[in-house]
Design an enzyme around this catalytic site. Structure first.
Site, short mmCIF file in Angstrom:
data_model
loop_
_atom_site.label_atom_id
_atom_site.label_comp_id
_atom_site.label_asym_id
_atom_site.label_seq_id
_atom_site.Cartn_x
_atom_site.Cartn_y
_atom_site.Cartn_z
N LYS A 1 0.88 -1.29 -0.07
CA LYS A 1 0.15 0.17 0.15
C LYS A 1 0.87 1.21 -0.16
O LYS A 1 0.36 2.30 -0.84
CB LYS A 1 -1.09 0.19 1.21
CG LYS A 1 -1.70 1.42 1.33
CD LYS A 1 -2.68 1.41 0.34
CE LYS A 1 -3.61 2.62 0.50
NZ LYS A 1 -3.58 3.72 1.21
N GLU B 1 0.97 6.74 -6.53
CA GLU B 1 -0.12 7.76 -6.66
C GLU B 1 0.65 8.88 -6.83
O GLU B 1 0.24 9.88 -7.36
CB GLU B 1 -0.78 7.50 -5.60
CG GLU B 1 -2.00 8.23 -5.31
CD GLU B 1 -2.82 8.21 -4.12
OE1 GLU B 1 -2.89 7.25 -3.59
OE2 GLU B 1 -2.91 9.27 -3.45
#
Lengths: 335, 335, 335, 335
Positions: free
Chosen positions: D188, D195
């Site tokens: 993550k 991102e």
């Protein structure tokens, strides 16, 4: 030797003084005649017009142009009609080397030699001497050697590099014929590109020192803020002026820029009189473009340039787009 | 003054010599006893064991550890049982400042003072003097001033900064108490982070000069290759050794690193004996991590670090992924 | 509608097929006549010469050029003499927008309209449709709407953006008149610049995953190597193909490029058939240059570009200079 | 299946709703009891205390913690005394994976299983499903498969990757057991690092489009300002909302983030309600630190992070140092 100087601003004026001091004869012209007056006091002759300037020089003439890069072409347009075959024109400013290639080609058709001379030294050059990076016809460079010698720092400007023996090279005296037209400004361009990188390295490091006390400040705890995991590692209140002074002696990062940085911080430890809007004057951009066109990586030189753009608020719309995206996907509101 | 030195390698040995020359008395220990012998010739006393070393020093003792960062803790484990309250241990190597904070706290419980001293100067330090960045107890620093003075370059290492008057500060003599435990290695860490940035700025600029002749080379014309739009702008065959020599005098980019660069290129203009796999020894990484944890941008310092990683092939899998993606969306095959 | 197509390569061929399928009539020319044959099977008409091509089209004509950017000017030189006022020429390749501005101005003097169309979609465009970024005369764009509609994906290519109501815009159908001449290729240029940045973000992240097991490998302990402080934090042997597949659904990083990445890693988890020499085809360079000339920061887009240069060994001389410097100041030898 | 949920904020609340809709039974606790009430309306049971929460679950229990990373440890301190061997605790927030390794080890001694689940999806997850990256004991992961299945998007979240056949993998359904403890949050973390890079690529590109009209603006001509050499190349007034909409179909840069960007720009073409102070919530920092510790380059991911720091004014002191240096060597004053 005799030299015509166009431009009596900070650079042109101090270069004239250095030449006069070395015994050269200088005729000086400036669009603003008042700028020439102080140089007359120092021994220069004033020329009221470009025609006067050219007329006052013995043939073959040498005319040094020291004006902002943006007005060199206009200056040449006015100057060249007065020149004759065999004359030399020197652009000592911060021209883009593309322009040098174009101008030297165009002037060559008229029998006039165009030299491009990248000049480093800033306001210190008058005392320290100017580092001269020269491009163009080798014979013309040879002819102007007395001028370059007078402007350059000379071999005493730095200890001799171990391994260099015998008669000093011109590079050791502070001037160098780097190659054909454009070569001087190309090398100066890269010089400034490196300068941006060096300055950014110091600035970033000093900023890390400046923020080394964040562990002593409280930070909010919420989903938007990263807590500092080990605040006890960031409890240093450094005296940055003292640290830069320290590094001047014996460290690996000693440099002339560091000397100036130590002085700046001595005068103003918090630099409160500066706003941090950092200008760039072209060469840093051109160096990055050259790297891109050559296909070689220049992470550091480009980053140094972009940091200057950011310091002037030029990332603004992009930053707002990031905030807008964060709001879209996570409902995050700006803090 | 009397000092115990642990580590007779390149750094420890030369520092001992500099101390001896200044009239200090040095007892030296090394895991490899043969390494100590040449120092005995220069006037040091050899200690066969750590117990011998400590036993040979008058109280309160000062022991300087000059070993690879990775073995400092093991060295302390063996040394500390021999020490007594009031003794001072100095770590002069490249420790992470986190370790200094931990060690000084732990030793303080035993009444022993731990100082961290970032030492810059490399193989040149013996002659030039070492730049010393010191963290820890101020009284202990005061007590060791004779040692620091002897190791440091002294004020003659650089011209005095304009504006500095009166008695010189220790920073001007080349050593500085930067703050509490860890402060010395923190400042040394940032020093090295800056060093990486400076080196990268020169390397990138020089690489741009090196490729300035791409316009003279033919390039294939196909959908995969960008043609050079104006090859006439890239036809310079620069003598980079001469250019770096030139920049040493009067330019803005003059520095000690440039002095070394000019020497390296004088010795080997094509640098053919180097493969370009550039090591990093920790501080550059830690500086970037500190910037990240403080939340301050360090584009240049990080880029300089990453370029070293890339030089060692560490981008490889990512690069292959890029080629794989290009093949997927465009059918592009590697050339 | 009738269209002349010059270029029957991968892109020109598939675009022709998509047009034919939509009921348009296509005359196709290629310097290699054999390339046209398969298109004839699909319903196209072959033109043996440019004269044939132009002669076979009803006036006012529309001719689409789909050839490598480097040969567009040569193609125009041969094509234009056959054209007449009112005809439209479209450059659908990857031209630099500077060239569009020049060409449209020059053709306008002949009464010929030049449109620049940035075309995205690669080998997937035939099935997915092409995203068309159009610059030039609005009336000509209007006239060619049936062609653009057939080539573009149509509104069904993505769910409608919330807030968009009523009749769909052309942007929603996959084509857009972006502005005057050059605007199409400018937008396509920035599109590709962003593409490089996106690809690099994935590649770097995947490389971090790939090396997440370094804690399980032994590392040498010496003054040249940074020990990994907490090897227990780097003991993950990730299945990267599975992770990229995972991210395709519900994650923030889902994208078409990720879809392709997942497919590439499914086909070849180690990407062993790629060497990682990553090409760049111009637009990434031009985007960085545009950012520099506009004075806006583009750290990420430039870094992505430079990483491609580095992947091809272009940092080499700079890296060797770094190793040489390290040897000079620290006696460090390459490992 | 039965699940205890701690945290009824934006994420915990919507996840509970998705689980309830799939037929699971949820007991919910929040430090603010009022936050739980709306979930009761949707079918959840409210727990007034952690003791109630645990007491209301059949053994072996599964408790999902969905609270800010900074308060997970405090939550565990209160929760764990109520748990028994065989129970499973899931941290679904944004914890640093170092903490997962520590916690799972500590809880294992009590016979309690700790799973770390990186959860992507933001405010869209309730409708789209959450992408789940899972680390820890494989048997516990197996046991919770019904929960993960309900939360994840399912295979219909994206078209199947060509080449994938037979029964779908869990990665295709939107959840994946990535490895031992910490693996979920590690993946993550890298997801978020990517991102940041993707977002920065779009933001920079859009900023280049936004400034494409600089040639139409006048710029001062002086020694401090670089004139735009070819202003006619920068005369585009782009409709950025339309361009981002266009790119959603058929282009290489199509992505979910672009979908959101198009929506943001549709709602507010000038983004005037944002100030551009961009937060970062930890993972981007940790990704960069992981890259540094692994010794792999991450130019783009770090630059994206640093741009966020700069957007919040954190480069300020460094920028002022640059201005101070320019003043020192060139007498340049800020404009």
């Amino acid at each position: 030797m005799q030299l015509g100087m166009i431009g009596a601003g900070r650079m042109g004026g101090d270069m004239t003084r250095r030449l006069l001091k070395a015994g050269h004869q200088c005729l000086v012209y400036d669009v603003n005649p008042a700028a020439v007056e102080p140089l007359v006091t120092d021994g220069a002759q004033a020329a009221r017009t470009l025609s006067d300037l050219v007329g006052g020089l013995a043939k073959p003439r040498a005319v040094w142009i020291m004006v902002p890069a943006a007005v060199v072409d206009a200056t040449l347009d006015q100057l060249v009609p007065h020149l004759e075959p065999g004359d030399i024109v020197i652009d000592g400013g911060n021209s883009y080397y593309h322009d040098d290639i174009r101008r030297s080609k165009s002037l060559k058709e008229k029998g006039i030699v165009y030299l491009d001379v990248g000049t480093s030294g800033g306001i210190w050059g008058r005392a320290r001497g100017y580092c001269l990076m020269i491009g163009g016809d080798p014979e013309a460079v040879e002819r102007l050697t007395p001028i370059f010698s007078a402007l350059a720092p000379g071999i005493e400007g730095a200890p001799r590099t171990p391994g260099r023996v015998g008669k000093e090279s011109t590079s050791e005296r502070g001037f160098l014929h780097c190659g054909p037209s454009g070569a001087g400004h190309f090398v100066k361009m890269v010089h400034n590109g490196i300068e941006y990188g060096l300055m950014a390295a110091y600035a970033e490091g000093i900023n890390v020192l400046r923020h080394a006390n964040v562990g002593a400040e409280g930070r909010a705890v919420n989903a938007e803020t990263t807590p500092l995991r080990e605040p006890e590692h960031y409890r240093y209140d450094f005296d940055i002026a003292e640290i830069t002074e320290l590094w001047r002696r014996g460290s690996v990062v000693a440099s002339w820029l560091l000397d100036l940085g130590a002085q700046a911080l001595l005068e103003s430890p918090d630099l409160a009189e500066f706003r941090g809007r950092v200008s760039d004057s072209g060469e840093g951009r051109w160096t990055a473009i050259a790297a891109i066109e050559e296909g070689v990586p220049a992470h550091v030189l480009s980053a140094a340039l972009y940091e200057r753009f950011s310091s002037r608020g030029e990332a603004d719309f992009g930053d707002r787009f990031l905030s807008a995206l964060r709001y879209q996907f996570g409902g995050h509101r700006e803090t």
